[in-house]
Scaffold this motif. Sequence first.
Motif, PDB file in Angstrom:
ATOM      1  N   GLN A   1       5.604  -0.828  -2.036  1.00 16.39           N
ATOM      2  CA  GLN A   1       6.682   0.003  -1.565  1.00 16.39           C
ATOM      3  C   GLN A   1       6.309   0.617  -0.217  1.00 16.39           C
ATOM      4  N   VAL A   2       7.319   0.760   0.633  1.00 14.28           N
ATOM      5  CA  VAL A   2       7.145   1.349   1.952  1.00 14.28           C
ATOM      6  C   VAL A   2       7.888   2.676   1.985  1.00 14.28           C
ATOM      7  N   GLN A   3       7.237   3.674   2.516  1.00 10.56           N
ATOM      8  CA  GLN A   3       7.874   4.966   2.720  1.00 10.56           C
ATOM      9  C   GLN A   3       8.054   5.199   4.213  1.00 10.56           C
ATOM     10  N   LEU A   4       9.235   5.664   4.592  1.00  9.33           N
ATOM     11  CA  LEU A   4       9.571   5.905   5.986  1.00  9.33           C
ATOM     12  C   LEU A   4      10.038   7.344   6.138  1.00  9.33           C
ATOM     13  N   VAL A   5       9.538   8.015   7.153  1.00 15.01           N
ATOM     14  CA  VAL A   5       9.905   9.397   7.415  1.00 15.01           C
ATOM     15  C   VAL A   5      10.266   9.541   8.877  1.00 15.01           C
ATOM     16  N   GLU A   6      11.524   9.919   9.141  1.00 11.90           N
ATOM     17  CA  GLU A   6      11.984  10.139  10.503  1.00 11.90           C
ATOM     18  C   GLU A   6      11.728  11.578  10.925  1.00 11.90           C
ATOM     19  N   ARG A  19      13.436  11.918  21.552  1.00  5.80           N
ATOM     20  CA  ARG A  19      12.664  10.801  21.039  1.00  5.80           C
ATOM     21  C   ARG A  19      12.505  10.946  19.539  1.00  5.80           C
ATOM     22  N   LEU A  20      13.013   9.971  18.817  1.00  9.20           N
ATOM     23  CA  LEU A  20      12.862   9.936  17.378  1.00  9.20           C
ATOM     24  C   LEU A  20      11.616   9.143  17.013  1.00  9.20           C
ATOM     25  N   SER A  21      10.958   9.566  15.959  1.00 13.94           N
ATOM     26  CA  SER A  21       9.798   8.864  15.444  1.00 13.94           C
ATOM     27  C   SER A  21      10.024   8.514  13.985  1.00 13.94           C
ATOM     28  N   CYS A  22       9.445   7.414  13.567  1.00  9.59           N
ATOM     29  CA  CYS A  22       9.509   6.981  12.183  1.00  9.59           C
ATOM     30  C   CYS A  22       8.111   6.566  11.759  1.00  9.59           C
ATOM     31  N   ALA A  23       7.534   7.325  10.866  1.00  7.04           N
ATOM     32  CA  ALA A  23       6.197   7.045  10.369  1.00  7.04           C
ATOM     33  C   ALA A  23       6.289   6.281   9.056  1.00  7.04           C
ATOM     34  N   ALA A  24       5.553   5.186   8.964  1.00  4.89           N
ATOM     35  CA  ALA A  24       5.573   4.324   7.790  1.00  4.89           C
ATOM     36  C   ALA A  24       4.250   4.379   7.057  1.00  4.89           C
ATOM     37  N   SER A  25       4.333   4.238   5.757  1.00  2.00           N
ATOM     38  CA  SER A  25       3.134   4.173   4.935  1.00  2.00           C
ATOM     39  C   SER A  25       3.404   3.299   3.721  1.00  2.00           C
ATOM     40  N   GLY A  26       2.342   2.828   3.096  1.00  2.00           N
ATOM     41  CA  GLY A  26       2.455   2.098   1.849  1.00  2.00           C
ATOM     42  C   GLY A  26       2.144   0.611   1.926  1.00  2.00           C
ATOM     43  N   ARG A  27       2.464  -0.027   3.046  1.00  2.00           N
ATOM     44  CA  ARG A  27       2.203  -1.437   3.237  1.00  2.00           C
ATOM     45  C   ARG A  27       1.834  -1.706   4.686  1.00  2.00           C
ATOM     46  N   THR A  28       1.457  -2.942   4.942  1.00  2.00           N
ATOM     47  CA  THR A  28       1.077  -3.326   6.295  1.00  2.00           C
ATOM     48  C   THR A  28       2.288  -3.258   7.210  1.00  2.00           C
ATOM     49  N   PHE A  29       2.252  -2.323   8.148  1.00  2.00           N
ATOM     50  CA  PHE A  29       3.393  -2.039   8.992  1.00  2.00           C
ATOM     51  C   PHE A  29       3.792  -3.222   9.856  1.00  2.00           C
ATOM     52  N   SER A  30       2.837  -3.965  10.352  1.00  2.00           N
ATOM     53  CA  SER A  30       3.119  -5.044  11.285  1.00  2.00           C
ATOM     54  C   SER A  30       3.864  -6.213  10.651  1.00  2.00           C
ATOM     55  N   ASN A  31       3.975  -6.278   9.343  1.00  2.00           N
ATOM     56  CA  ASN A  31       4.702  -7.347   8.676  1.00  2.00           C
ATOM     57  C   ASN A  31       6.212  -7.147   8.693  1.00  2.00           C
ATOM     58  N   ASN A  74       1.928  -0.425  16.110  1.00  2.00           N
ATOM     59  CA  ASN A  74       1.482  -0.871  14.795  1.00  2.00           C
ATOM     60  C   ASN A  74       0.185  -0.203  14.360  1.00  2.00           C
ATOM     61  N   ALA A  75      -0.662   0.126  15.312  1.00  2.00           N
ATOM     62  CA  ALA A  75      -1.904   0.801  14.977  1.00  2.00           C
ATOM     63  C   ALA A  75      -1.654   2.179  14.381  1.00  2.00           C
ATOM     64  N   LYS A  76      -0.543   2.794  14.748  1.00  2.00           N
ATOM     65  CA  LYS A  76      -0.186   4.109  14.239  1.00  2.00           C
ATOM     66  C   LYS A  76       0.887   4.050  13.161  1.00  2.00           C
ATOM     67  N   ASN A  77       1.318   2.845  12.794  1.00  2.00           N
ATOM     68  CA  ASN A  77       2.361   2.662  11.782  1.00  2.00           C
ATOM     69  C   ASN A  77       3.617   3.471  12.115  1.00  2.00           C
ATOM     70  N   THR A  78       4.014   3.419  13.366  1.00  2.00           N
ATOM     71  CA  THR A  78       5.109   4.256  13.832  1.00  2.00           C
ATOM     72  C   THR A  78       6.045   3.464  14.738  1.00  2.00           C
ATOM     73  N   VAL A  79       7.334   3.691  14.572  1.00  2.00           N
ATOM     74  CA  VAL A  79       8.345   3.147  15.463  1.00  2.00           C
ATOM     75  C   VAL A  79       9.075   4.317  16.112  1.00  2.00           C
ATOM     76  N   TYR A  80       9.492   4.122  17.358  1.00  2.00           N
ATOM     77  CA  TYR A  80      10.112   5.178  18.128  1.00  2.00           C
ATOM     78  C   TYR A  80      11.479   4.745  18.622  1.00  2.00           C
ATOM     79  N   LYS A  99      12.468  -4.124   7.331  1.00  2.00           N
ATOM     80  CA  LYS A  99      12.838  -5.376   6.714  1.00  2.00           C
ATOM     81  C   LYS A  99      11.659  -6.321   6.747  1.00  2.00           C
ATOM     82  N   GLU A 100      11.355  -6.924   5.623  1.00  2.00           N
ATOM     83  CA  GLU A 100      10.334  -7.960   5.621  1.00  2.00           C
ATOM     84  C   GLU A 100      10.799  -9.124   6.480  1.00  2.00           C
ATOM     85  N   VAL A 101       9.892  -9.758   7.140  1.00  2.00           N
ATOM     86  CA  VAL A 101      10.253 -10.754   8.142  1.00  2.00           C
ATOM     87  C   VAL A 101      11.017 -11.932   7.545  1.00  2.00           C
ATOM     88  N   LEU A 102      10.796 -12.262   6.291  1.00  2.00           N
ATOM     89  CA  LEU A 102      11.429 -13.417   5.669  1.00  2.00           C
ATOM     90  C   LEU A 102      12.633 -13.056   4.812  1.00  2.00           C
TER      91      LEU A 102
END
Length: 119
Positions: A1-6, A19-31, A74-80, A99-102
């Motif tokens: 499971q992935v958790q996202l916090v804006e 500037r909005l930030s979204c921090a992700a946790s729980g799985r490999t962010f780069s996927n 990806n190193a910070k598991n964050t999207v802006y 979204k998972e890539v596949l």
Amino acid sequence: QVQLVESGGGLVQAGGSLRLSCAASGRTFSNYVMGWFRQAPGKERELIARINWSGSSTYYTDSVKGRFTISRDNAKNTVYLQMNSLKSEDTAVYYCAAKEVLTTSYDYWGQGTQVTVSS
């Protein structure tokens, strides 16, 4: 499971920036493909920006193109989402989604952050 916090929403005058930030946790962010959505009062939720897993490809809906920029670290598991030249019609709840890539659907969502642009 992935958790996202804006975070980063708030009240801003027309013409201003946020500037909005979204921090992700729980799985490999780069996927994951990451997207920003928004939902204004009385309107459907719409995809406004998307970025692929590597950050090499982006998409913007026409209404924000040239004003908003999506990026990821990806190193910070964050999207802006950098939002410039804000307009009153940008007022909405903004959501980060993953979204998972596949897969075709965004399966993971943040709680949303309110952006209000005053005119």
